[in-house]
Design an enzyme around this catalytic site. Structure first.
Site, PDB file in Angstrom:
ATOM      1  N   SER A  33       0.826  -1.204   0.000  1.00 54.54           N
ATOM      2  CA  SER A  33       0.000   0.000   0.000  1.00 54.54           C
ATOM      3  C   SER A  33       0.861   1.256   0.000  1.00 54.54           C
ATOM      4  O   SER A  33       0.574   2.218  -0.731  1.00 54.54           O
ATOM      5  CB  SER A  33      -0.919  -0.001   1.224  1.00 54.54           C
ATOM      6  OG  SER A  33      -1.782  -1.116   1.201  1.00 54.54           O
ATOM      7  N   ARG A 129     -13.938  -6.629 -10.855  1.00 53.85           N
ATOM      8  CA  ARG A 129     -13.680  -5.842  -9.641  1.00 53.85           C
ATOM      9  C   ARG A 129     -14.348  -4.470  -9.750  1.00 53.85           C
ATOM     10  O   ARG A 129     -14.377  -3.867 -10.824  1.00 53.85           O
ATOM     11  CB  ARG A 129     -12.178  -5.704  -9.388  1.00 53.85           C
ATOM     12  CG  ARG A 129     -11.485  -7.042  -9.195  1.00 53.85           C
ATOM     13  CD  ARG A 129     -10.108  -6.890  -8.599  1.00 53.85           C
ATOM     14  NE  ARG A 129     -10.179  -6.467  -7.193  1.00 53.85           N
ATOM     15  CZ  ARG A 129      -9.115  -6.321  -6.412  1.00 53.85           C
ATOM     16  NH1 ARG A 129      -7.911  -6.526  -6.894  1.00 53.85           N
ATOM     17  NH2 ARG A 129      -9.259  -5.948  -5.158  1.00 53.85           N
ATOM     18  N   GLU A 319      -8.263  -7.176   4.899  1.00 52.21           N
ATOM     19  CA  GLU A 319      -7.197  -7.985   4.297  1.00 52.21           C
ATOM     20  C   GLU A 319      -6.798  -9.149   5.203  1.00 52.21           C
ATOM     21  O   GLU A 319      -6.235 -10.140   4.742  1.00 52.21           O
ATOM     22  CB  GLU A 319      -5.955  -7.112   4.039  1.00 52.21           C
ATOM     23  CG  GLU A 319      -6.096  -6.158   2.876  1.00 52.21           C
ATOM     24  CD  GLU A 319      -5.981  -6.866   1.539  1.00 52.21           C
ATOM     25  OE1 GLU A 319      -5.014  -7.608   1.335  1.00 52.21           O
ATOM     26  OE2 GLU A 319      -6.881  -6.675   0.697  1.00 52.21           O
ATOM     27  N   ARG A 391      -4.000 -13.990  -0.771  1.00 56.08           N
ATOM     28  CA  ARG A 391      -4.471 -14.139   0.611  1.00 56.08           C
ATOM     29  C   ARG A 391      -5.086 -15.528   0.841  1.00 56.08           C
ATOM     30  O   ARG A 391      -5.023 -16.052   1.959  1.00 56.08           O
ATOM     31  CB  ARG A 391      -5.492 -13.060   0.956  1.00 56.08           C
ATOM     32  CG  ARG A 391      -5.022 -11.632   0.730  1.00 56.08           C
ATOM     33  CD  ARG A 391      -3.845 -11.247   1.592  1.00 56.08           C
ATOM     34  NE  ARG A 391      -3.467  -9.854   1.367  1.00 56.08           N
ATOM     35  CZ  ARG A 391      -2.273  -9.341   1.618  1.00 56.08           C
ATOM     36  NH1 ARG A 391      -1.321 -10.115   2.121  1.00 56.08           N
ATOM     37  NH2 ARG A 391      -2.010  -8.075   1.376  1.00 56.08           N
TER      38      ARG A 391
END
Length: 433
Positions: A33, A129, A319, A391
């Site tokens: 990020s 998305r 997340e 993830r």
């Protein structure tokens, strides 16, 4: 606009099972990020910038490549220190977003400042998305955008070399990146920008705070004193040196390993003051049975020999949902994770994927509209599909610590944010780094 990324090689992998408590001291790559935001702010600055300790991974390489295509010079030859020299933004150019929400949402506003036609596309899954609210906001500011569907990829921005700015209303409940993308470019708009969110709460508030902090560090005047309103004054952004923190989200599976095995993991290089949600993570891991300490040697998590269930709203730290779900599978009591309905629009529908894949390993897990309920019981080995989602791979690796025979259909998807993950993970579990 049909340009797509070349197919990434698939790499099956059996998650290693821990026979002893893990004991590891790790230095992990930089925050995705922070690296992404620093690249954008540096490309829009009035002088050169450096990024110390950046993340080199697929998402950040795509961000650097997308900005390069628009004109700025970005040198990533040195893994530890990247150099950005701004340049006039021009097209025509093509931006490959891969599967990166940051590239997809941060660069169209930048493209509006360029002169010429800038096309965007990426992996097939990225077309699902959420992007429509950003497209609508940019169009309301006068940016010409040609999109194949209702605000989704592929699309083209016909840049006019400037964006007037003003005020926009946006529903950013699907992703905080929809706001961050607008804010990062806003100081370069003629009249700056006021962004007003209308709709359900914006998730991942710490990421928005990071955007505001980094804008201010680059010299922008930002007012975020009114809830759901962000105002950026027009003005130059300064080139500067960015010190990129270790990636907290990337560290979470390693910290989880300490809880699962009753061991201890230290992440080196952790700053005393962080832009990432370390306090939320500290609280969650403590509630699940971990001890968290920030010292001169780094951020350390120690397992206490048991993992506890968790009832938590994860809307600010969504997340972490996949890894916390894996921990909940191995806990001594049920868990309920809520506030993460928006992760259905991440790399895959993470809620459905977690329920499906852990269910296939024998878990008692059920979906709700905005989360998961987990009732622990013994799991068995088997194939765990990752859906090209880093993830998901992290979650499977955590479960595999306690469950022999968890086979990931593809661990190479971790290259999205941490190409070193399989080697680091195996080294931690075996004690051979």
């Amino acid at each position: 606009m049909g340009h797509l990324t070349a197919t990434r090689p698939v790499q099956p992998w059996t998650a290693p099972t821990a026979s002893d408590p893990v004991a590891a001291t790790l230095r992990l790559p930089g925050s995705k990020s922070m690296t992404a935001r620093a690249l954008v702010l540096s490309a829009l600055a009035n002088g050169p910038s450096t990024l110390a300790g950046p993340l080199r991974a697929r998402d950040t390489e795509l961000m650097a490549g997308g900005l390069r295509a628009l004109g700025p010079h970005i040198s990533t030859a040195d893994d530890e220190r990247w150099l950005v020299r701004p340049h006039r933004l021009v097209g025509p150019a093509h931006v490959d977003v891969g599967l990166a929400g940051t590239v997809m949402r941060f660069l169209p506003p930048v493209a509006g400042l360029a002169e010429g036609r800038i096309t965007f596309d990426g992996d097939p899954a990225v077309r699902a998305r959420p992007l429509g609210p950003l497209v609508g906001a940019l169009r309301s500011l006068g940016v010409r955008i040609d999109a194949a569907g209702p605000g989704s990829l592929p699309l083209a921005v016909q840049g006019a070399g400037r964006v007037t700015g003003g005020e926009v209303v946006i529903d950013a409940s699907a992703s905080s990146q929809l706001v961050s993308g607008l804010l990062l470019a806003a100081a370069r708009f003629d009249h700056g920008l006021v962004v007003r969110h209308q709709g359900p709460p914006v998730p991942s508030a710490p990421h928005l705070r990071m955007t505001v902090q980094m804008l201010r560090a680059a010299g922008a005047a930002v007012d975020d004193g009114t809830p759901d309103v962000w105002a950026v004054e027009p003005g130059p952004l300064s080139g500067r040196g960015w010190e990129i923190e270790p990636d907290l989200s990337g560290a979470v599976p390693f910290f989880a390993a300490a809880l699962v095995t009753g061991g201890e993991v230290t992440l080196q290089g952790w700053p005393r003051s962080s832009m990432q949600p370390v306090e939320q993570l500290r609280s969650l891991l403590h509630r699940m049975g971990g001890e968290v300490r920030l010292g001169t040697d780094g951020l350390t998590v120690r397992g206490t020999g048991s993992v506890h269930g968790l009832d938590a709203d994860l809307s600010d730290v969504s997340e972490l949902t996949p890894v916390l779900t894996a921990l909940a599978m191995l806990a001594d009591s049920p868990s309920r994770l809520t506030g993460v309905g928006h992760i259905r629009g991440h790399e895959t529908d993470r809620i459905a994927a977690l329920a499906r894949e852990f269910g296939a390993l024998g878990a008692d897990i059920s979906e709700s509209a905005d989360g998961l309920e987990i009732r622990p019981r013994p799991l068995r080995g088997g194939t765990f599909r990752t859906y090209a989602d880093h993830r998901m791979a992290h979650a499977a690796a955590v479960a595999g610590l306690a469950v022999p025979g968890v086979e990931l259909d593809d661990v190479a998807c971790t290259s999205k944010t941490m190409p070193e993950f399989p080697a680091l993970w195996s080294g931690m579990v075996t004690g051979k780094s």
